[in-house]
Design a protein around this motif. Sequence first.
Motif, PDB file in Angstrom:
ATOM      1  N   ALA A   4       8.876 -13.846  62.830  1.00  0.00           N
ATOM      2  CA  ALA A   4       9.503 -13.901  64.127  1.00  0.00           C
ATOM      3  C   ALA A   4      10.224 -15.304  64.373  1.00  0.00           C
ATOM      4  N   VAL A   5       9.315 -16.259  63.748  1.00  0.00           N
ATOM      5  CA  VAL A   5       9.784 -17.829  63.940  1.00  0.00           C
ATOM      6  C   VAL A   5      11.169 -17.840  63.072  1.00  0.00           C
ATOM      7  N   ARG A   6      11.397 -17.275  61.914  1.00  0.00           N
ATOM      8  CA  ARG A   6      12.420 -17.342  61.056  1.00  0.00           C
ATOM      9  C   ARG A   6      13.604 -16.654  61.294  1.00  0.00           C
ATOM     10  N   GLU A   7      13.339 -15.469  61.983  1.00  0.00           N
ATOM     11  CA  GLU A   7      14.265 -14.410  62.383  1.00  0.00           C
ATOM     12  C   GLU A   7      15.062 -15.212  63.681  1.00  0.00           C
ATOM     13  N   LEU A   8      14.456 -15.722  64.540  1.00  0.00           N
ATOM     14  CA  LEU A   8      14.813 -16.345  65.813  1.00  0.00           C
ATOM     15  C   LEU A   8      15.573 -17.651  65.505  1.00  0.00           C
ATOM     16  N   TYR A   9      15.162 -18.303  64.423  1.00  0.00           N
ATOM     17  CA  TYR A   9      15.927 -19.510  63.982  1.00  0.00           C
ATOM     18  C   TYR A   9      17.348 -19.107  63.376  1.00  0.00           C
ATOM     19  N   GLU A  10      17.209 -18.007  62.724  1.00  0.00           N
ATOM     20  CA  GLU A  10      18.591 -17.643  61.971  1.00  0.00           C
ATOM     21  C   GLU A  10      19.362 -17.035  62.948  1.00  0.00           C
ATOM     22  N   GLU A  11      19.012 -16.531  64.081  1.00  0.00           N
ATOM     23  CA  GLU A  11      19.633 -15.595  64.897  1.00  0.00           C
ATOM     24  C   GLU A  11      20.380 -16.830  66.107  1.00  0.00           C
ATOM     25  N   ALA A  12      19.679 -17.844  66.352  1.00  0.00           N
ATOM     26  CA  ALA A  12      20.165 -18.788  67.488  1.00  0.00           C
ATOM     27  C   ALA A  12      20.006 -20.187  67.449  1.00  0.00           C
ATOM     28  N   GLY A  13      19.230 -20.604  66.217  1.00  0.00           N
ATOM     29  CA  GLY A  13      18.955 -22.020  65.922  1.00  0.00           C
ATOM     30  C   GLY A  13      18.036 -22.572  66.724  1.00  0.00           C
ATOM     31  N   LEU A  14      17.807 -23.681  67.140  1.00  0.00           N
ATOM     32  CA  LEU A  14      16.726 -24.263  67.830  1.00  0.00           C
ATOM     33  C   LEU A  14      16.825 -23.715  69.309  1.00  0.00           C
ATOM     34  N   THR A  15      17.924 -23.886  69.764  1.00  0.00           N
ATOM     35  CA  THR A  15      17.912 -23.638  71.097  1.00  0.00           C
ATOM     36  C   THR A  15      17.744 -22.128  71.528  1.00  0.00           C
ATOM     37  N   GLY A  16      17.240 -21.130  70.388  1.00  0.00           N
ATOM     38  CA  GLY A  16      16.917 -19.742  70.639  1.00  0.00           C
ATOM     39  C   GLY A  16      15.362 -19.675  71.417  1.00  0.00           C
ATOM     40  N   ILE A  65       8.595 -16.291  70.869  1.00  0.00           N
ATOM     41  CA  ILE A  65       7.905 -15.649  69.948  1.00  0.00           C
ATOM     42  C   ILE A  65       6.926 -14.419  70.214  1.00  0.00           C
ATOM     43  N   VAL A  66       6.074 -14.675  71.386  1.00  0.00           N
ATOM     44  CA  VAL A  66       5.243 -13.516  71.612  1.00  0.00           C
ATOM     45  C   VAL A  66       5.969 -12.123  72.124  1.00  0.00           C
ATOM     46  N   THR A  67       6.962 -12.531  72.942  1.00  0.00           N
ATOM     47  CA  THR A  67       7.882 -11.161  73.127  1.00  0.00           C
ATOM     48  C   THR A  67       8.605 -10.433  72.029  1.00  0.00           C
ATOM     49  N   ARG A  68       8.829 -11.528  71.060  1.00  0.00           N
ATOM     50  CA  ARG A  68       9.714 -10.798  69.807  1.00  0.00           C
ATOM     51  C   ARG A  68       8.527  -9.803  69.194  1.00  0.00           C
ATOM     52  N   THR A 121       7.325  -4.853  55.756  1.00  0.00           N
ATOM     53  CA  THR A 121       6.719  -6.234  55.735  1.00  0.00           C
ATOM     54  C   THR A 121       6.227  -6.526  56.923  1.00  0.00           C
ATOM     55  N   PRO A 122       4.894  -7.078  57.147  1.00  0.00           N
ATOM     56  CA  PRO A 122       4.166  -7.314  58.238  1.00  0.00           C
ATOM     57  C   PRO A 122       5.015  -8.387  59.162  1.00  0.00           C
ATOM     58  N   TYR A 123       5.161  -7.956  60.312  1.00  0.00           N
ATOM     59  CA  TYR A 123       5.842  -8.651  61.295  1.00  0.00           C
ATOM     60  C   TYR A 123       4.851  -9.957  61.824  1.00  0.00           C
ATOM     61  N   GLY A 124       4.822 -10.793  61.425  1.00  0.00           N
ATOM     62  CA  GLY A 124       3.744 -11.894  61.912  1.00  0.00           C
ATOM     63  C   GLY A 124       4.681 -13.157  62.515  1.00  0.00           C
ATOM     64  N   THR A 125       4.084 -14.279  62.885  1.00  0.00           N
ATOM     65  CA  THR A 125       4.388 -15.278  63.610  1.00  0.00           C
ATOM     66  C   THR A 125       5.597 -15.889  62.914  1.00  0.00           C
TER      67      THR A 125
END
Length: 330
Positions: free
Chosen positions: A171-183, A135-138, A164-168
Amino acid sequence: MSDALINGVAGAGGGIIAQLITYPLQTVNTRQQTDRDPSKSGSKDGTIKQMYQVVKHEGWERLYGGLGPSLIGTAASQGVYYYFYQIFRDRAESAALKRFKKGNGDGSVGMFQSLIVAAISGCVNVLLTNPIWVIVTRMQTHKTKRRPPTQALPFISDNANSPTPYGTSRAVRELYEEAGLTGFWKGVIPTLIMVSNPSIQFMLYETLLQRLKKKRALSGKGADGVTALEIFLLGAMAKLGATVVTYPLLVVKSRLQAKQSSGDDKRHHYKGTFDAITKMIRYEGISVFYKGMNTKIVQSVLAAAVLFMIKEELVKAAGLLLNGSKLKPP
């Protein structure tokens, strides 16, 4: 309160302070590592100029993008690492003492044992805290355009152009939509391999520290003669050696954790560690593995030196407050 818990809390405190001091350097370095432009083989413009460009085009706050989760991650990582390091270190010392009583060894933990202890502690830390660092890297690599001053005024409504402010949470939502939990465990393989970084760091640090303490003891000052400045310099030297050796893995990890490029350009879509390494070499050359290393050396060496110095002082202070004597730092 146990030595392990005190060292864990002290490590977390030292890590947070070091993070606050060096975070802008870390943000710039992560952007350097994830830059896909093959013509930029390093910090061509210089770190300070790159920081200025971020502030000019995106606002100064972008230098601290992801600071919140990063501080949480730092506290968690340092706390977990030092806690388990002290536990495993105590066991190693106990085993060494038992061997000494049987006539084997000198009763001390050797360099190899210190390396193993650091490696095991590092692996536990990576597996538990990797989602935070993805998340930090994103958040560090997310780029936004700074709006003109008139659009930034609070009494002017410009919802259409306001990003839209790019907050935590985003970032979590985008990562989950992109790769699921394994992301959330992207880059875990190179990160696990990079456990050798703190392992090498602590091996060098402890070796240098023990030699310095012996020198102090022989001079009549005792082991407590080591000053905060000397701890700072020892931490810096240890981190420098470890960073130079393991930096290419850090670049691969950042590439995997950053948001994947959109569109049909498959050169920047990485299926895993091996795929990332192969494509990076093929399309960008070997030099890509050393992008931003100068910035990283400055940031990591300064952060490690500050961390070691503050941690040692916190451990001493805790020992005096709780027991009236100085606790033994790991």
